[in-house]
Write a protein that holds these residues in place. Structure first.
Motif, PDB file in Angstrom:
ATOM      1  N   ALA A 136      -6.411  10.525  -2.208  1.00  0.00           N
ATOM      2  CA  ALA A 136      -6.429  11.758  -1.463  1.00  0.00           C
ATOM      3  C   ALA A 136      -5.452  11.593  -0.220  1.00  0.00           C
ATOM      4  O   ALA A 136      -4.895  12.445   0.213  1.00  0.00           O
ATOM      5  CB  ALA A 136      -7.718  11.476  -0.797  1.00  0.00           C
ATOM      6  N   GLU A 137      -5.136  10.477   0.139  1.00  0.00           N
ATOM      7  CA  GLU A 137      -3.964  10.308   1.040  1.00  0.00           C
ATOM      8  C   GLU A 137      -2.422  10.709   0.679  1.00  0.00           C
ATOM      9  O   GLU A 137      -1.869  11.377   1.215  1.00  0.00           O
ATOM     10  CB  GLU A 137      -3.951   8.515   1.304  1.00  0.00           C
ATOM     11  N   HIS A 157       0.830  -1.291   0.026  1.00  0.00           N
ATOM     12  CA  HIS A 157       0.121  -0.002   0.182  1.00  0.00           C
ATOM     13  C   HIS A 157       0.846   1.320  -0.139  1.00  0.00           C
ATOM     14  O   HIS A 157       0.757   2.256  -0.667  1.00  0.00           O
ATOM     15  CB  HIS A 157      -0.984  -0.156   0.980  1.00  0.00           C
ATOM     16  N   ARG A 178      -2.748  14.644   0.424  1.00  0.00           N
ATOM     17  CA  ARG A 178      -2.844  15.217   1.970  1.00  0.00           C
ATOM     18  C   ARG A 178      -1.202  15.059   2.226  1.00  0.00           C
ATOM     19  O   ARG A 178      -0.859  16.104   2.925  1.00  0.00           O
ATOM     20  CB  ARG A 178      -3.637  14.409   2.723  1.00  0.00           C
ATOM     21  N   TYR A 211      -8.079  14.310  -9.135  1.00  0.00           N
ATOM     22  CA  TYR A 211      -8.045  12.781  -9.224  1.00  0.00           C
ATOM     23  C   TYR A 211      -8.108  12.458 -10.660  1.00  0.00           C
ATOM     24  O   TYR A 211      -7.455  11.161 -10.953  1.00  0.00           O
ATOM     25  CB  TYR A 211      -9.201  12.371  -8.446  1.00  0.00           C
ATOM     26  N   THR A 264      -7.520   4.316  -6.271  1.00  0.00           N
ATOM     27  CA  THR A 264      -8.795   4.697  -5.855  1.00  0.00           C
ATOM     28  C   THR A 264      -8.854   6.152  -5.462  1.00  0.00           C
ATOM     29  O   THR A 264      -7.627   6.815  -5.355  1.00  0.00           O
ATOM     30  CB  THR A 264      -9.002   3.812  -4.690  1.00  0.00           C
ATOM     31  N   PHE A 265      -9.795   6.739  -5.161  1.00  0.00           N
ATOM     32  CA  PHE A 265      -9.931   8.076  -4.635  1.00  0.00           C
ATOM     33  C   PHE A 265      -9.107   8.133  -3.229  1.00  0.00           C
ATOM     34  O   PHE A 265      -8.663   9.025  -3.081  1.00  0.00           O
ATOM     35  CB  PHE A 265     -11.273   8.588  -4.658  1.00  0.00           C
ATOM     36  N   PRO A 266      -9.663   7.409  -2.293  1.00  0.00           N
ATOM     37  CA  PRO A 266      -9.190   7.494  -0.963  1.00  0.00           C
ATOM     38  C   PRO A 266      -7.656   7.262  -1.010  1.00  0.00           C
ATOM     39  O   PRO A 266      -6.743   8.145  -0.290  1.00  0.00           O
ATOM     40  CB  PRO A 266      -9.667   6.077  -0.299  1.00  0.00           C
ATOM     41  N   ASP A 267      -7.044   6.591  -1.888  1.00  0.00           N
ATOM     42  CA  ASP A 267      -5.309   6.360  -2.099  1.00  0.00           C
ATOM     43  C   ASP A 267      -4.794   7.824  -2.672  1.00  0.00           C
ATOM     44  O   ASP A 267      -3.849   8.368  -2.020  1.00  0.00           O
ATOM     45  CB  ASP A 267      -5.087   5.315  -2.847  1.00  0.00           C
TER      46      ASP A 267
END
Length: 268
Positions: free
Chosen positions: A195-196, A161, A199, A180, A190-193
């Motif tokens: 975003a991480e 990851h 950030r 994105y 993925t969007f969460p990845d």
């Protein structure tokens, strides 16, 4: 009738011995893990994650082990390929003599641990049996034993990851104004990845701004990451104002933390 390859793991599992069997492989590899010198003066008493109990020959070695505690824990976790042990308790090795007036009806807690342990050296397994157990429970990536039915262990899953996040951040560093949908053209994620990764990238450059950096690249990176605007869509004054805004906000928060600390207020 099940074959021996299937019977043995099932039998150990029913007896709740399978995980302990895997943990106790350290006993046989102790010298390789900590080295000849330490192994010569120590013995594993029990392994009950996240704790271990190790006996030392004398008080001098007790002191030496305390000083090397962190290094020993790191060596043990390196053997297990994950953070299995977080603390070690050192005890003195029992002497070979017993005083005549010793009340044998009283036993030390450590002795109770020893008497309840299973002597795994008495369990004789063929090479084929051991390989069958290892194969059924090994991580496909690192070979580490695990309980999960997944193909890879949690440590490898986390490492993969983080490697993926690193790849996304590489794209973001090259195109800090990407959103994105733009990033998808270069790397599937993925969007969460995304975003991480975004950030972490913002925090990296904001930290430099907070610490007083006036480097042009640092300031423009912050502006592009936050606004998603290209360099030619930004002006120097816009970038300066944005960085000053975040810098002043950070300094205000730091000042408030100092005040709260003096007043005994805990941070939430």
């Amino acid at each position: 009738m099940d074959s021996l390859d299937l019977c043995l793991p099932k039998a150990l599992s029913k007896l709740n011995l399978l995980e302990q069997y895997k943990l106790n492989t350290l006993v046989h590899k102790w010298r390789d893990v900590v080295g000849d010198v330490i192994a010569e003066h120590t013995k594993i008493v029990s392994i009950k994650p996240p704790d271990m109990v190790i006996s030392a020959d004398n008080s001098m070695w007790m002191q030496e082990l305390q000083m090397q505690k962190r290094r020993i824990i790191e060596a043990i976790n390196k053997y297990y390929h994950q953070d299995v042990i977080t603390d070690i308790r050192f005890i003195m090795k029992r002497q070979s003599y017993v005083k005549a007036n010793t009340d044998t009806s009283i036993s030390l807690p450590d002795e109770q641990i020893i008497t309840k342990r299973i002597n795994f050296s008495d369990i004789v397994l063929s090479k084929e049996d051991v390989e069958a157990i290892d194969k059924s429970l090994d991580c496909k990536r690192c070979g580490m034993h695990m309980e999960s039915k997944k193909e890879i262990c949690p440590t490898c899953e986390y490492e993969l990851h983080r490697a993926h996040i690193k790849d996304i951040k590489a794209v973001i560093r090259k195109y800090p104004y990407f959103k994105y949908s733009d990033c998808q053209q270069f790397i599937q994620c993925t969007f969460p990845d995304f975003a991480e990764a975004m950030r972490e990238s913002i925090y990296f450059y904001l930290d430099k701004i907070y610490k007083g950096s006036i480097n042009r690249r640092h300031m423009y990176m912050v502006a592009m990451l936050i606004t998603h605007k290209k360099p030619d869509e930004l002006t120097d004054q816009h970038v300066i104002n944005l960085c000053n805004k975040y810098r002043s906000k950070f300094l205000a928060e730091e000042e408030q933390r100092k005040i709260d600390s003096l007043n005994g207020t805990l941070e939430k």
